[in-house]
Motif scaffolding. Structure first.
Motif, mmCIF file in Angstrom:
data_model
loop_
_atom_site.group_PDB
_atom_site.id
_atom_site.type_symbol
_atom_site.label_atom_id
_atom_site.label_comp_id
_atom_site.label_asym_id
_atom_site.label_seq_id
_atom_site.Cartn_x
_atom_site.Cartn_y
_atom_site.Cartn_z
ATOM 1 N N ASP A 416 0.856 -1.188 0.000
ATOM 2 C CA ASP A 416 0.000 0.000 0.000
ATOM 3 C C ASP A 416 0.894 1.241 0.000
ATOM 4 O O ASP A 416 1.607 1.484 0.982
ATOM 5 N N PRO A 417 0.907 2.037 -1.074
ATOM 6 C CA PRO A 417 1.785 3.218 -1.130
ATOM 7 C C PRO A 417 1.554 4.211 -0.005
ATOM 8 O O PRO A 417 2.410 5.051 0.263
ATOM 9 N N ASP A 448 10.804 0.242 -4.643
ATOM 10 C CA ASP A 448 9.722 1.212 -4.531
ATOM 11 C C ASP A 448 9.278 1.355 -3.084
ATOM 12 O O ASP A 448 8.820 0.386 -2.464
ATOM 13 N N GLY A 449 9.402 2.542 -2.526
ATOM 14 C CA GLY A 449 8.867 2.820 -1.211
ATOM 15 C C GLY A 449 9.681 2.216 -0.089
ATOM 16 O O GLY A 449 10.911 2.180 -0.115
ATOM 17 N N ALA A 450 8.992 1.698 0.922
ATOM 18 C CA ALA A 450 9.611 1.235 2.168
ATOM 19 C C ALA A 450 10.257 -0.129 1.969
ATOM 20 O O ALA A 450 9.653 -1.163 2.217
ATOM 21 N N ILE A 451 11.504 -0.139 1.518
ATOM 22 C CA ILE A 451 12.301 -1.362 1.405
ATOM 23 C C ILE A 451 13.399 -1.234 2.469
ATOM 24 O O ILE A 451 14.366 -0.506 2.280
ATOM 25 N N ASN A 452 13.268 -1.949 3.562
ATOM 26 C CA ASN A 452 14.102 -1.701 4.733
ATOM 27 C C ASN A 452 14.934 -2.928 5.105
ATOM 28 O O ASN A 452 14.523 -4.064 4.881
ATOM 29 N N ALA A 453 16.112 -2.652 5.687
ATOM 30 C CA ALA A 453 17.015 -3.721 6.151
ATOM 31 C C ALA A 453 17.321 -4.682 5.014
ATOM 32 O O ALA A 453 17.063 -5.872 5.092
ATOM 33 N N MET A 454 17.919 -4.143 3.962
ATOM 34 C CA MET A 454 18.191 -4.936 2.762
ATOM 35 C C MET A 454 19.692 -4.984 2.502
ATOM 36 O O MET A 454 20.430 -4.049 2.785
ATOM 37 N N GLY A 472 10.334 6.695 -4.888
ATOM 38 C CA GLY A 472 9.407 7.033 -3.823
ATOM 39 C C GLY A 472 8.127 6.234 -3.926
ATOM 40 O O GLY A 472 7.706 5.824 -5.018
ATOM 41 N N ALA A 473 7.484 5.982 -2.774
ATOM 42 C CA ALA A 473 6.269 5.165 -2.760
ATOM 43 C C ALA A 473 5.206 5.738 -3.690
ATOM 44 O O ALA A 473 4.544 5.011 -4.427
ATOM 45 N N ASP A 474 5.027 7.054 -3.673
ATOM 46 C CA ASP A 474 4.058 7.709 -4.571
ATOM 47 C C ASP A 474 4.462 9.177 -4.673
ATOM 48 O O ASP A 474 4.077 10.004 -3.845
ATOM 49 N N THR A 475 5.256 9.499 -5.677
ATOM 50 C CA THR A 475 5.782 10.859 -5.817
ATOM 51 C C THR A 475 4.746 11.837 -6.372
ATOM 52 O O THR A 475 5.036 13.015 -6.526
ATOM 53 N N THR A 476 3.534 11.351 -6.674
ATOM 54 C CA THR A 476 2.492 12.246 -7.205
ATOM 55 C C THR A 476 1.737 12.969 -6.098
ATOM 56 O O THR A 476 0.963 13.876 -6.379
ATOM 57 N N VAL A 477 1.918 12.540 -4.830
ATOM 58 C CA VAL A 477 1.212 13.166 -3.718
ATOM 59 C C VAL A 477 2.216 13.734 -2.724
ATOM 60 O O VAL A 477 3.288 13.177 -2.524
ATOM 61 N N ASP A 478 1.869 14.836 -2.093
ATOM 62 C CA ASP A 478 2.755 15.489 -1.127
ATOM 63 C C ASP A 478 2.422 14.977 0.270
ATOM 64 O O ASP A 478 1.822 15.670 1.090
ATOM 65 N N ALA A 483 6.498 10.042 0.023
ATOM 66 C CA ALA A 483 7.908 10.389 -0.158
ATOM 67 C C ALA A 483 8.850 9.285 0.299
ATOM 68 O O ALA A 483 10.060 9.388 0.133
ATOM 69 N N THR A 484 8.334 8.196 0.840
ATOM 70 C CA THR A 484 9.154 7.154 1.456
ATOM 71 C C THR A 484 10.017 6.416 0.447
ATOM 72 O O THR A 484 9.554 6.022 -0.622
ATOM 73 N N VAL A 485 11.294 6.238 0.786
ATOM 74 C CA VAL A 485 12.172 5.325 0.049
ATOM 75 C C VAL A 485 12.811 4.383 1.072
ATOM 76 O O VAL A 485 12.605 4.516 2.262
ATOM 77 N N GLY A 486 13.597 3.423 0.576
ATOM 78 C CA GLY A 486 14.178 2.414 1.442
ATOM 79 C C GLY A 486 15.146 2.987 2.456
ATOM 80 O O GLY A 486 15.759 4.035 2.249
ATOM 81 N N ASN A 487 15.330 2.271 3.576
ATOM 82 C CA ASN A 487 16.263 2.658 4.625
ATOM 83 C C ASN A 487 17.056 1.437 5.087
ATOM 84 O O ASN A 487 16.628 0.298 4.926
ATOM 85 N N SER A 488 18.233 1.700 5.666
ATOM 86 C CA SER A 488 19.108 0.639 6.195
ATOM 87 C C SER A 488 19.429 -0.373 5.108
ATOM 88 O O SER A 488 19.132 -1.561 5.224
#
Length: 662
Positions: A416-417, A448-454, A472-478, A483-488
């Motif tokens: 879910d974006p 795409d979006g929240a890809i974490n601990a990879m 970004g998960a959905d760059t069409t909305v503010d 705005a989420t992208v992967g972390n760690s």
């Protein structure tokens, strides 16, 4: 108060020697460094005797360090408490692993009563001492007398004079003796007493009183008989056993091995590179996902899929699966927009995330997944604990128009974006090969979006436009979620050859909620060549600094063209750890006492004014060496003699290390 701050010289006086004649900068630096050595020693010793709260450090006061008056003032070793003893004020005793001090002089009675009366004060609990050695084993007692023999229990065997015809796959009812030991499920043979080759056998389906029913599954001979004898028989084997050739192997049923592994061919997949195996492969994949058994694409086979995506849907829960494909290839239809393998968990909600079992896909080759219309080799949505290992991805002649964000060998995305908790967690992509066709491969890995601990490690990217792309998960909305992208994420020990944009970000760079990445580590990668149109680390798709800036380097750029290493148009913070290293041999002129001089320059490509420079000598002479970027691609080396006499060096190797400033 807390420990004093360590003394640290704030200024290097040797740097003033270049502008002030006869200025003893080096001597001052030596003097202040000596002061620092002394104060560091004082501080270290202070820490041994004082805590940060001004109290003495734990454990530094011992009995022997006390004065004689204190040693005799109630600090004598404590003894075990005993009854009917006269205790003086201050005497110490041990009772029930606790240390007590006498508060009122008295003759002891019952400890609990004395304690309740305030005659003892608890000092504290004592730590348990080490366990003592185990005592010797006592002698074995005499053997007791043998008990009386018990009554004989019911046995098997038995006979029957019931007249029955030998027949298979039916239930036969025999009249026999009561009180036998047969139970439901026993495997029994009923054979003719006159000729044992005439028999019926099967499992006991009922036994009560004198009636014994056998569900017959195997027979021998033929005819009608009334002289039956019963014996317990072994279950017939369905497959032979096997024993591995290695030392220590034991015999095992072959059915065990067959039942633990599923092959694509067992579900009708042909694997001739032309037959559409989609229906058979989907049945195979469904069986792997539901059973938890290991699935194998048959070695040497080329499986072709057309008409729909191959999908694994695990749904809610923590089920893992294994797909192995060494020596096998999966090819999608180049005329259709298809996914080679789609892994989908639409509602992944285990009780505890760490309970999710690992999903492993290993050894399979994906081919032509990007010809014309096809989009993804593997498309994983909302997955957790997925390992992609030793896979090969090869695009066909048409890799798409570069740079194209829409195609990728592997895509991972959140379900879910608008909800970062539906992203992918704890995933690994390792030892995989990505090779583009005549016009390249648009993307190897798209996140795409929240890809974490990879972890992305030890992969090879060849002729790929953008090996790793963060979207970004959905760059069409503010929104924060959009705005989420992967972390760690760790990108380590990979090889990049013939790329345009090595690592690219497509985040939200405007509005209230802008994109940033946290915990990105890019190290020990080999970069063979970067197209003039791009750069290896494209950090321009973000517009917000991170509290944990990306760690970049050390990496190896074979071309040495560091101008194509980083593109950072938004001037975000990057922790760059790369160094440009050069060696030069110089025979400097004699250097007078307490003086400095420029002794030469060395060419370091891509060095610019302002870069950090460190120079090291191959020998220890007591001289000080320094350097700075005096012009583009040029480092000037200076030598300082802090001693009281002239020094004339022989030809010496100097190692120049420049850390680029981005």
């Amino acid at each position: 108060m807390s420990q004093p701050q360590p003394y640290s010289p704030q200024h290097s006086f040797v740097s003033d020697s270049a502008t002030l004649a006869n200025f003893p900068g080096q001597a001052l630096d030596v003097e202040f460094n000596s002061i620092k050595t002394t104060t560091d020693g004082i501080e270290a010793n202070l820490k041994l005797i004082q805590r940060d709260d001004n109290a003495l450090a734990n454990g530094i006061v011992t009995y022997d360090s006390l004065s004689l008056d204190l040693q005799t003032a109630g600090l004598a070793p404590a003894t075990a408490w005993v009854a009917a003893k006269a205790y003086l004020l201050g005497n110490s005793v041990v009772q029930n692993s606790n240390l007590y001090r006498c508060a009122i002089a008295h003759t002891s009675g019952t400890f609990a009563t004395d304690l309740a009366a305030g005659k003892w004060a608890l000092v504290g609990a004592l730590a348990a001492g080490p366990t003592g050695a185990t005592g010797a084993t006592g002698a074995t007692g005499a053997t007791g007398a043998t008990g009386a023999t018990g009554a004989t229990g019911p046995g098997y065997g038995g006979t029957s004079s019931t007249s029955l015809v030998i027949a298979n796959s039916t239930t036969k009812v025999f009249t026999t003796q009561a009180g036998l030991a047969y139970q439901l499920g026993n495997y029994v043979r009923a054979s003719s007493a006159a000729n044992g080759a005439n028999f019926m056998e099967g499992t006991v389906s009922a036994y009560a009183g004198t009636s014994l029913s056998i569900a017959v599954t195997q027979i021998g001979g033929s005819g009608t008989f009334a002289d039956w004898t019963f014996t317990i028989a072994g279950q017939p084997g369905t497959l032979s056993s096997y024993t591995q050739s290695e030392t220590g192997a034991v015999s095992s049923p072959l059915v065990r091995r067959l039942n633990n592994t599923l092959y694509a061919s067992e579900f009708g997949a042909v694997g001739d590179d032309s037959t559409n195996d989609r229906v058979a492969l989907q049945a195979f994949i469904n069986a792997v996902a539901s059973s938890g058994k290991e699935g194998r694409f048959d070695p040497g086979k080329k499986f072709f899929s057309s008409g729909a995506d191959l999908t694994i849907t695990n749904g809610a829960g923590n089920t893992g699966f294994t797909l192995i494909g060494y020596g096998a290839q999966l090819r999608t239809d180049p005329t259709q927009t298809r996914v080679g393998l789609r892994i989908f968990r639409p509602s992944f909600t285990p009780t505890r995330a760490e309970e999710a079992r690992i999903t492993l896909i290993e050894g399979l080759s994906f081919n032509a997944f990007q010809d014309a219309n096809a989009q993804w080799g593997i498309d994983a949505t909302g997955v957790t604990n997925v390992v992609l290992r030793n896979l090969s991805f090869t695009s066909g002649a048409d890799g798409g128009t570069a740079p194209n964000v829409n195609y990728a060998a592997i895509r991972m995305r959140q379900t879910d974006p608008t909800d970062g908790d539906t992203g992918c967690f704890w995933t690994e992509i390792e030892n995989c090969r990505f090779k583009g066709g005549a016009t390249g491969m648009p993307n190897a890995i798209r996140l795409d979006g929240a890809i974490n601990a990879m972890s992305i490690t030890k992969n090879n990217f060849a002729n790929v436009d953008t090996p790793i792309r963060f979207v970004g998960a959905d760059t069409t909305v503010d929104t924060v979620a959009g705005a989420t992208v992967g972390n760690s994420i760790k990108i380590l020990d990979n090889s990049f050859e013939g790329i345009i944009e090595g690592i690219k970000f497509n985040g939200r760079t405007t509005g209230t909620n802008r994109t940033r990445i946290v915990g990105l580590q890019i190290q020990n990668n080999r970069i063979e060549s970067v197209n003039a149109l791009g750069a290896f680390f494209q950090y321009s798709g973000l517009n917000l600094d991170s509290e944990a800036p990306p760690i970049l380097g050390p990496n190896y750029l074979s071309s040495g063209d560091w101008g194509r290493y980083i593109l950072n148009t938004n001037a975000l913070t990057i922790d760059v750890r790369d160094e440009l290293v050069r060696k030069v041999t110089i025979d400097p002129a004699s250097l007078a006492a307490n003086s400095s001089a420029t002794i030469g320059t060395v060419t370091v490509n891509s060095a610019v004014v302002g870069d950090q420079v460190r120079v090291e000598m191959g020998v220890d002479t007591g001289l000080l060496v320094s350097g700075y970027v005096s012009a583009a691609n040029t480092v000037t080396i200076r030598l300082t003699n802090p001693t009281s006499g002239p020094v004339d060096l022989l030809s010496t190797a100097f190692y120049v290390r420049v850390r680029p400033k981005y």
